[in-house]
Write a protein that holds these residues in place. Structure first.
Motif, mmCIF file in Angstrom:
data_model
loop_
_atom_site.group_PDB
_atom_site.id
_atom_site.type_symbol
_atom_site.label_atom_id
_atom_site.label_comp_id
_atom_site.label_asym_id
_atom_site.label_seq_id
_atom_site.Cartn_x
_atom_site.Cartn_y
_atom_site.Cartn_z
ATOM 1 N N GLY A 33 15.798 -46.511 30.570
ATOM 2 C CA GLY A 33 16.645 -45.714 31.299
ATOM 3 C C GLY A 33 17.991 -46.596 31.931
ATOM 4 O O GLY A 33 18.750 -47.471 32.101
ATOM 5 N N GLN A 34 17.471 -47.889 32.463
ATOM 6 C CA GLN A 34 17.140 -49.692 33.022
ATOM 7 C C GLN A 34 17.522 -50.000 31.797
ATOM 8 O O GLN A 34 19.025 -50.972 32.251
ATOM 9 N N GLN A 36 19.800 -49.721 29.266
ATOM 10 C CA GLN A 36 20.529 -48.915 29.307
ATOM 11 C C GLN A 36 21.594 -48.972 30.485
ATOM 12 O O GLN A 36 23.013 -49.539 30.070
ATOM 13 N N HIS A 37 21.508 -49.410 31.886
ATOM 14 C CA HIS A 37 22.527 -49.946 32.700
ATOM 15 C C HIS A 37 22.929 -50.431 32.564
ATOM 16 O O HIS A 37 24.021 -51.187 32.954
ATOM 17 N N LEU A 38 21.895 -51.790 31.944
ATOM 18 C CA LEU A 38 21.682 -53.295 32.294
ATOM 19 C C LEU A 38 22.575 -53.829 30.317
ATOM 20 O O LEU A 38 24.004 -54.213 31.170
ATOM 21 N N GLU A 40 25.212 -51.721 29.704
ATOM 22 C CA GLU A 40 26.880 -51.644 30.119
ATOM 23 C C GLU A 40 26.776 -51.727 31.266
ATOM 24 O O GLU A 40 28.447 -52.709 31.476
ATOM 25 N N GLU A 41 26.341 -53.070 32.053
ATOM 26 C CA GLU A 41 26.579 -53.823 32.952
ATOM 27 C C GLU A 41 27.205 -54.646 33.002
ATOM 28 O O GLU A 41 28.047 -55.612 33.380
ATOM 29 N N ILE A 303 17.282 -53.958 40.173
ATOM 30 C CA ILE A 303 17.247 -53.136 39.012
ATOM 31 C C ILE A 303 17.115 -51.650 39.830
ATOM 32 O O ILE A 303 16.001 -51.496 40.567
#
Length: 303
Positions: A33-34, A36-38, A40-41, A303
């Protein structure tokens, strides 16, 4: 928790060329999940997460993400990961990185880093088990789907059909670089054609390279959802492209070396070198090689 990353320009020997890829080299404690966020960022392209840059066994765990989620391995992401490993270990790594294994979860690859002055210092190998579908729309319909004239489609030297080594690609040969650059998806024409949208959702265009460039082919990928004249990375399509070429009767058995270029002549360019071996029984193996340059580094502080 913080995490450091590198930005690697894959398939280029200079900064601001090729495809920019973010690589986290110590990502063992970062959850999916992290990741994925990274992804996107940080980057509009794919992001690589290496469990650890220190692997005594020579086997490195790689994970790949883009803005949509977990994704498969592509040539540009593997090359970028190898370049990041070399950068972290430093120029004195020597034989430690000459032969490595990449564990990508559902697949693994043999890879290598040339510590000398080789033109294509990063490479990886794979066996191909391609699938083909020669039932595609006629030339007039194909031309409408990519918004070019039927006369722009090259039916003399190559055929147009679907090739898959994992993901399927409709591969279309064009006659000129100008037609390749002007092409764009016509989704209405695609929906009205005999080509099922569920069967394939991306088209790889190719033409013989021109202009004295150090390449044999110029290629461009068209995908649903991309901007009209986008020029995304083509590394993931190279196994299918290599198999497509070998499917032509005029390609004899043996090892064939070629270089494929992506990008406009005056902008970011990628040069992908392929060595494909066509065996007696039709077996195919592929070595993908290229250069890459670390262009930047950064830190996610929370994070």
């Amino acid at each position: 928790m913080s995490a450091n990353y590198l930005v690697v320009d894959a398939f280029s020997d200079s900064v601001f060329g090729g495809v920019p890829v973010a690589v986290f080299t110590d990502a063992g404690d970062i959850s999916s999940g992290q990741c994925q966020h990274l992804a996107e960022e940080i980057m509009p392209s794919d992001t690589v997460f290496i469990d650890s840059a220190e692997a005594s066994s020579g086997c490195y765990g790689f994970r790949f993400f883009n803005a949509q989620g977990s994704c498969g391995a592509g040539g540009h992401t593997i090359i970028a990961g190898l370049a990041a490993l070399k950068h972290v270990h430093g120029a004195g790594a020597g034989a430690k990185l000459e032969q490595v294994k990449i564990d990508a979860g559902d697949s693994s690859f043999e890879a290598a880093i040339d510590t000398g002055e080789h033109k294509y210092p990063f490479l990886w190998r794979q066996s191909l088990s391609p699938e083909f579908d020669h039932f595609v729309p006629d030339i007039a319909d194909l031309a409408r789907i990519i918004r070019v004239n039927p006369d722009d489609v090259n039916t003399t030297s190559y055929q147009c059909f679907i090739a898959a080594c994992g993901l399927p690609y409709l591969i279309i040969a064009l006659k000129s670089y100008e037609a390749l650059r002007a092409a764009e998806l016509n989704t209405t024409a695609w929906a009205e054609s005999s080509l099922p949208e569920a069967l394939v959702d991306r088209i790889l265009l190719h033409v013989p390279s021109t202009g004295g460039l150090a390449a044999d082919f110029h290629a461009r990928l068209l995908r649903r959802g991309d901007a009209a004249h986008a020029d995304p990375a083509i590394g993931e399509a190279m196994p299918a492209f290599a198999a497509y070429l070998c499917e032509h009767e005029q390609v004899p058995q043996g090892t064939h070396s070629l270089t494929v270029m992506r990008g406009e002549l005056n902008k970011r360019q990628s040069f992908i070198h392929l060595d494909v071996e066509k065996g007696e029984s039709g077996a195919l193996s592929l070595r993908t090689a290229g250069d890459a340059v670390v262009s930047a580094s950064g830190e996610i502080v929370n994070i």
